[in-house]
Design an enzyme around this catalytic site. Structure first.
Site, mmCIF file in Angstrom:
data_model
loop_
_atom_site.group_PDB
_atom_site.id
_atom_site.type_symbol
_atom_site.label_atom_id
_atom_site.label_comp_id
_atom_site.label_asym_id
_atom_site.label_seq_id
_atom_site.Cartn_x
_atom_site.Cartn_y
_atom_site.Cartn_z
ATOM 1 C CG ASP A 178 -15.321 23.735 -51.856
ATOM 2 O OD1 ASP A 178 -15.178 23.500 -53.080
ATOM 3 O OD2 ASP A 178 -15.798 22.918 -51.050
ATOM 4 C CB ALA A 192 -26.928 21.282 -51.717
ATOM 5 N N GLY A 193 -23.537 20.244 -51.883
ATOM 6 C CA GLY A 193 -22.405 20.343 -52.793
ATOM 7 C C GLY A 193 -22.185 21.766 -53.276
ATOM 8 C CB SER A 225 -18.126 23.980 -45.385
ATOM 9 O OG SER A 225 -17.698 23.536 -46.648
ATOM 10 C CB SER A 280 -25.240 29.652 -36.512
ATOM 11 O OG SER A 280 -25.915 29.155 -37.651
ATOM 12 C CE1 TYR A 336 -13.632 15.103 -51.200
ATOM 13 C CE2 TYR A 336 -12.081 14.707 -49.420
ATOM 14 C CZ TYR A 336 -12.508 15.479 -50.474
ATOM 15 O OH TYR A 336 -11.820 16.618 -50.813
HETATM 16 P P1 ADP Z 1 -21.446 21.792 -47.997
HETATM 17 O O1 ADP Z 1 -20.227 22.603 -47.843
HETATM 18 O O2 ADP Z 1 -21.483 21.031 -49.274
HETATM 19 O O3 ADP Z 1 -22.704 22.561 -47.791
HETATM 20 P P2 ADP Z 1 -20.320 20.504 -45.691
HETATM 21 O O4 ADP Z 1 -20.623 19.238 -44.977
HETATM 22 O O5 ADP Z 1 -18.948 20.737 -46.211
HETATM 23 O O6 ADP Z 1 -21.402 20.673 -46.857
HETATM 24 O O7 ADP Z 1 -20.625 21.731 -44.714
HETATM 25 C C1 ADP Z 1 -21.891 21.851 -44.100
HETATM 26 C C2 ADP Z 1 -21.708 22.152 -42.631
HETATM 27 O O8 ADP Z 1 -21.204 23.503 -42.488
HETATM 28 C C3 ADP Z 1 -23.004 22.134 -41.851
HETATM 29 O O9 ADP Z 1 -23.332 20.835 -41.432
HETATM 30 C C4 ADP Z 1 -22.653 23.043 -40.680
HETATM 31 O O10 ADP Z 1 -21.920 22.339 -39.702
HETATM 32 C C5 ADP Z 1 -21.735 24.079 -41.311
HETATM 33 N N1 ADP Z 1 -22.459 25.289 -41.702
HETATM 34 C C6 ADP Z 1 -22.704 25.738 -42.942
HETATM 35 N N2 ADP Z 1 -23.384 26.913 -42.922
HETATM 36 C C7 ADP Z 1 -23.570 27.231 -41.624
HETATM 37 C C8 ADP Z 1 -24.208 28.304 -40.904
HETATM 38 N N3 ADP Z 1 -24.791 29.314 -41.541
HETATM 39 N N4 ADP Z 1 -24.220 28.251 -39.560
HETATM 40 C C9 ADP Z 1 -23.614 27.252 -38.911
HETATM 41 N N5 ADP Z 1 -22.999 26.224 -39.508
HETATM 42 C C10 ADP Z 1 -22.976 26.183 -40.846
HETATM 43 MG MG MG Z 2 -18.250 21.806 -47.805
#
Ligand code: ADP
Ligand code: MG
Length: 394
Positions: free
Chosen positions: A184, A135-136, A140, A71, A236
């Site tokens: 989500d 950022a909500g 993920s 990634s 949460y």
């Molecule tokens: P949100 O879903 O609100 O952005 P989360 O804590 O649920 O926050 O998810 C964020 C996590 O998802 C990041 O810390 C990372 O581990 C993973 N993630 C999201 N996008 C990517 C990406 N493009 N590459 C690798 N990991 C990612």
């Molecule tokens: Mg998330």
């Protein structure tokens, strides 16, 4: 917004990793929740929509039975054998994943698909994203949706979108160890341009509800506070526990089964904190139903008060707002927004405001100035329109 730069980044990353072209490119969006917060794990109602920001997975098959993910987030790829996935996951409750956290999302999706009976060759997966993280906006679900769509196609698993949403949720719950609901993933899988997804989180029945935001001359502004939340910990989990306690005191399987009229009795039966948590969920479910009815009958212009009431409930009853979110919401309303609320799990992340298209600059400037006055870090502000869900791009 165009997906091309993110797609090019993912494809270039894939080629740098493998020296070859990917077999295909898939993408899935983040989401904004228009209304219905902390109702999903209470078997209730939510009304999210997919946003134009997407995560792209460039994926190719391998001759062996290994799976390698990389990634733009990662210093180096993570590689395991498909057999090993069953030893890595599920991640024991309370533990951190046995792989770097970011890799637990795509590898967790592969694991959940294998658990669901899929099988296939080894894979190389390269991920890039323009969904703001933490950022909500559910970066993920975007990474899960992009990966799940790719593997579903390349392994010929034949799962439908709802089944793939469940795969993504299982990865997040059991591989990453984040106890989130299904909203989500459903939004990311099922989104359509100009529509929100009215989702019954008990039956997983989903209806597309046209929102007509642009048609009404309106825009949805996202105000990312840049305050990071830690979803899998602390507040949460405490809120979920309070909801379960409340449901058990009311003698029902979940708070979905408590109506606004039942709140009088609820207040007599439980302590003040538990009652306020319950009141948020029960009234929020009703606000989702009301929002859907109003969108259908009167259009987007008429839903502002419900957004405002939702924010007040999260701030005062569920206590998941933070000063940055309150400032964003209050400033947007003071500069003419029809409605505004924090969105996502809370404790940071983003707020949304429903505003006149002509007021985008004015409201953005006002919020930026209010943040500077309060000594907060500068917010990131942009507009979103309801966009398409997960699909194959190339
Ligand atoms: P949100 O879903 O609100 O952005 P989360 O804590 O649920 O926050 O998810 C964020 C996590 O998802 C990041 O810390 C990372 O581990 C993973 N993630 C999201 N996008 C990517 C990406 N493009 N590459 C690798 N990991 C990612
Ligand atoms: Mg998330």
């Amino acid at each position: 917004m165009t997906i091309a730069p993110t797609r090019d980044t993912a494809t270039a990353l894939f080629t740098a990793l493998t020296g070859a072209e990917p077999a295909g490119v898939w993408s899935a969006p983040g989401r904004v929740n228009l209304i219905g917060e902390h109702t999903d794990y209470n078997d209730g109602f939510v009304l999210p929509f997919a946003i134009p920001h997407r995560t792209v997975a460039a994926v190719g098959t391998r001759d062996d039975a290994r799976i390698r993910v990389t990634s733009t987030f990662a210093d180096e790829p993570v590689e395991v054998s498909l057999d090993e996935l069953g030893e890595l996951f599920p991640t024991p409750s309370g533990a951190t994943p046995a792989v770097p956290e970011w890799a637990a999302y795509p590898l967790g999706v592969a694991w959940a698909l294998l658990e669901a009976g899929a099988s296939g060759s080894g894979l190389d997966i390269a991920l890039a994203s323009d969904v703001p993280v933490g950022a909500g906006l559910s970066s993920s679900a975007a990474i899960e949706g992009a990966t799940a769509s790719a593997l579903n196609d390349l392994w010929n698993a034949g799962l439908d979108r709802t089944a793939l949403a469940r795969i993504g949720r299982r990865a997040e719950n059991e591989a990453v160890g984040a106890p989130t609901g299904i909203m989500d993933q459903m939004a990311s899988m099922l989104g359509e341009p100009d529509a929100a997804i009215f989702l019954d989180c008990r039956s997983l029945e989903a209806q597309l509800v046209p929102v007509g935001i642009a048609e009404a001359g309106l825009a949805i502004l996202v105000m990312d506070t840049r305050v990071m939340h830690a979803h899998s910990t602390g507040g949460y989990g405490e809120r979920r526990a309070a909801c379960e306690r409340g449901a058990s005191i009311m003698g029902v399987p979940s708070l979905r089964d408590v109506s606004v009229d039942d709140l009088v009795r609820a207040e007599e039966l439980m302590d003040d904190v538990t009652f306020r948590r319950v009141r948020h969920v029960v009234t929020e479910n009703q606000r989702v139903l009301d929002t859907v009815a109003i969108l259908r009958e009167k259009g987007a212009r008429a839903i502002g008060d419900l957004l405002v009431a939702s924010h007040a409930s999260m701030r005062d009853d569920f206590e998941i707002s933070v000063p940055e979110l309150d400032t964003a919401v209050e400033t947007a309303l003071a500069s003419g927004a029809l409605g505004a609320r924090m969105t996502g799990g809370g404790f940071g992340g983003a707020a949304i405001a429903l505003i006149e298209q002509a007021a985008v600059q004015q409201v953005s400037d006002a919020v930026t100035a209010a943040f500077a006055d309060a000594g907060f870090a500068a917010p990131v502000i942009f507009t979103v329109t309801p966009a398409a869900g997960a699909h194959r791009d190339a």
